[in-house]
Enzyme design. Sequence first.
Site, PDB file in Angstrom:
ATOM      1  N   HIS A  11      10.137   3.646 -28.254  1.00 19.85           N
ATOM      2  CA  HIS A  11       9.103   4.688 -28.343  1.00 19.85           C
ATOM      3  C   HIS A  11       8.107   4.724 -27.209  1.00 19.85           C
ATOM      4  CE1 HIS A  11      10.505   6.858 -31.993  1.00 19.85           C
ATOM      5  NE2 HIS A  11      11.140   5.642 -32.313  1.00 19.85           N
ATOM      6  N   ASP A  41       1.569   6.091 -21.849  1.00 13.92           N
ATOM      7  CA  ASP A  41       2.129   6.459 -23.011  1.00 13.92           C
ATOM      8  C   ASP A  41       3.470   6.625 -23.100  1.00 13.92           C
ATOM      9  OD1 ASP A  41       1.898   7.392 -25.719  1.00 13.92           O
ATOM     10  OD2 ASP A  41       0.020   8.711 -25.463  1.00 13.92           O
TER      11      ASP A  41
HETATM   12  P1  ADQ Z   1       1.410   7.000 -31.073  1.00 16.32           P
HETATM   13  O1  ADQ Z   1       0.896   5.985 -29.969  1.00 16.32           O
HETATM   14  O2  ADQ Z   1       0.928   6.950 -32.483  1.00 16.32           O
HETATM   15  O3  ADQ Z   1       3.159   6.955 -31.230  1.00 16.32           O
HETATM   16  P2  ADQ Z   1       1.603   9.991 -30.441  1.00 16.32           P
HETATM   17  O4  ADQ Z   1       2.838  10.270 -29.871  1.00 16.32           O
HETATM   18  O5  ADQ Z   1       0.352  10.949 -29.743  1.00 16.32           O
HETATM   19  O6  ADQ Z   1       1.168   8.337 -30.350  1.00 16.32           O
HETATM   20  O7  ADQ Z   1       1.533  10.382 -32.035  1.00 16.32           O
HETATM   21  C1  ADQ Z   1       0.194  10.235 -32.766  1.00 16.32           C
HETATM   22  C2  ADQ Z   1       0.527  11.056 -33.978  1.00 16.32           C
HETATM   23  O8  ADQ Z   1      -0.775  10.564 -34.894  1.00 16.32           O
HETATM   24  C3  ADQ Z   1       0.594  12.375 -33.725  1.00 16.32           C
HETATM   25  O9  ADQ Z   1       1.509  12.750 -34.500  1.00 16.32           O
HETATM   26  C4  ADQ Z   1      -0.657  12.832 -34.295  1.00 16.32           C
HETATM   27  O10 ADQ Z   1      -0.604  14.092 -34.993  1.00 16.32           O
HETATM   28  C5  ADQ Z   1      -1.229  11.920 -35.262  1.00 16.32           C
HETATM   29  N1  ADQ Z   1      -2.866  11.638 -35.342  1.00 16.32           N
HETATM   30  C6  ADQ Z   1      -3.325  11.289 -34.149  1.00 16.32           C
HETATM   31  N2  ADQ Z   1      -4.690  11.386 -34.503  1.00 16.32           N
HETATM   32  C7  ADQ Z   1      -4.827  11.979 -35.641  1.00 16.32           C
HETATM   33  C8  ADQ Z   1      -5.897  11.976 -36.590  1.00 16.32           C
HETATM   34  N3  ADQ Z   1      -7.077  11.979 -36.398  1.00 16.32           N
HETATM   35  N4  ADQ Z   1      -5.521  12.449 -37.789  1.00 16.32           N
HETATM   36  C9  ADQ Z   1      -4.343  12.572 -38.111  1.00 16.32           C
HETATM   37  N5  ADQ Z   1      -3.314  12.577 -37.393  1.00 16.32           N
HETATM   38  C10 ADQ Z   1      -3.479  12.142 -36.262  1.00 16.32           C
HETATM   39  C11 ADQ Z   1       4.136   6.254 -30.611  1.00 16.32           C
HETATM   40  C12 ADQ Z   1       4.069   6.134 -28.715  1.00 16.32           C
HETATM   41  C13 ADQ Z   1       4.171   7.441 -28.170  1.00 16.32           C
HETATM   42  C14 ADQ Z   1       5.244   8.477 -28.765  1.00 16.32           C
HETATM   43  C15 ADQ Z   1       5.346   8.077 -30.307  1.00 16.32           C
HETATM   44  C16 ADQ Z   1       6.516   8.763 -30.819  1.00 16.32           C
HETATM   45  O11 ADQ Z   1       3.202   5.443 -28.282  1.00 16.32           O
HETATM   46  O12 ADQ Z   1       4.212   7.721 -26.815  1.00 16.32           O
HETATM   47  O13 ADQ Z   1       5.076   9.698 -28.443  1.00 16.32           O
HETATM   48  O14 ADQ Z   1       5.479   6.939 -30.662  1.00 16.32           O
HETATM   49  O15 ADQ Z   1       7.848   8.376 -30.153  1.00 16.32           O
END
Ligand code: ADQ
Length: 493
Positions: free
Chosen positions: A170, A382
């Site tokens: 991921h 990311d």
């Molecule tokens: P993450 O690093 O966690 O995931 P991301 O893909 O942006 O990053 O996902 C974050 C999730 O957390 C999103 O679904 C978002 O809605 C939720 N989120 C963020 N802030 C929030 C808040 N304040 N309250 C509630 N929910 C919140 C890892 C990798 C990424 C990759 C994903 C999936 O680092 O690059 O996209 O896995 O493969």
Amino acid sequence: MQNSFSVRLVVVSNRLPVSLARDDKGWTVKAGAGGLVTALAPVLMNRGGLWIGWAGAAADADLKKLLGDFSQDAGYDLHPVFLSQEEIGDYYHGFSNEIIWPLFHDFQARCNFKPAYWRSYLDVNLRFAEVTARHSRDSDYIWVHDYHLMHLAFMLRNMGVERNCGFFLHIPFPSPDIFLKLPWRDKIIRALLEYDLVGFQTHRDRRNFVECMEALVPDARHSGRGNIVSISWKNRTIRAGSFPISIDFNSFASMAAAKDVVKSAEEIREALRHRKIILGVDRLDYTKGIPERLESIRQLFLSYPDLCEKLTFVQIAVPSREVIPEYLALKTEIEQLVGEINGQFTRPGWIPIHYQYRSLPRRELVAYYRAADMALVTPLRDGMNLVAKEYCAANVTQSGMLFLSEFAGAAAQLQKVGATLVNPHDVEGVARAIQRGFYLDTRERHSRMAKLRDSIRRNNIFWWVDSFLQAAFARQLDDFPQDTVDFRTSTYE
Ligand code: ADQ
């Protein structure tokens, strides 16, 4: 003859897709709400599927029973792996989050290459492999997720357990100049080659993987181009491909159109006095570039003072990995910056930055997405970044703008269809892009957002699961008449 759909899917990830809480009455368990669970549940449900992972809590008879009951309701089995406090410290916080996470995101200076972390990582991967071997059978397909479990297929093979195994990373895969710094580089690259299919978020990650393999495993040969390449090594064929992950588009779009969410979005806009809203939403993590983003906002109001009182920046940060000291230091840095910038620009009736440090319930998050005129998604690195995709899906009015870091995996897909790419280190460049966006003509904004939404709607999380599993089963599929398989509707047994 066995039919191709007698294959069961066994998903293995660091965490089980549930959240657990304990009060005086005992444990409560809730289904996880992430896109991955939503997309995989139909493939697992009522088809004998299993999910193996750390429950997030110490072994406990009540918890085991509760997970058993929960499995019945979910329609697939959840098998917990239990970890000791020491393992959580060394394998999870240590090896996974103090070595692989920073290194793979190009933050080499933050790595703590402690040998004890490595040993614990191997022990825990062995434990996961033992649980997987115990609960799976020869014909199952084992789909392992993420950087915590890169050695799982290797451990299975060492135990003499032959399974068809796929792995999806991921996070980004680094280029050789970074990967080669890892003290256990040979072992990790070879362990990844024990999978039958290795999936990455982008072509660039896949290319980096192949380049590291060329440097470290001279007897491995690769051929082919396009999405998937073939690698020959030790009389086996391994495939490596790119599969950009996505979101459940319809669930975000329909939630954003629901009455209560429209009302909450309106309340947010009213509370901010109908000024234009720029939104940042992230886990609080140094890879997400929050301090740099705040500096861009400072630069925006310095370079374009006419935008003061017309624009408000809302940053929502979800608490993450709080036991690691660097994360606490980052939280303090962000709070200080917010205070400083607000002190510098606040006027009666206008505060430039609204900062929230909490996890939002899904409906509230979607209300913020819907209320925002612009999203500022500027990670320093990311794997993909789902927030960028969620914002677009929730932008049902198609009037929003997405500013996206060049260093997010999502940029590869979204730059062609209407995202405005920015370099998060270039604070003046980001400020300039926002200023231009502020004055961008409505028609142009609509056309860009419509294209973005269309692309994410088509390439959604179900498309992602299908593409990975299609690739995983390609060899078996050749043996059967079907040339396409819809894993959401096929009957496995
Ligand atoms: P993450 O690093 O966690 O995931 P991301 O893909 O942006 O990053 O996902 C974050 C999730 O957390 C999103 O679904 C978002 O809605 C939720 N989120 C963020 N802030 C929030 C808040 N304040 N309250 C509630 N929910 C919140 C890892 C990798 C990424 C990759 C994903 C999936 O680092 O690059 O996209 O896995 O493969």
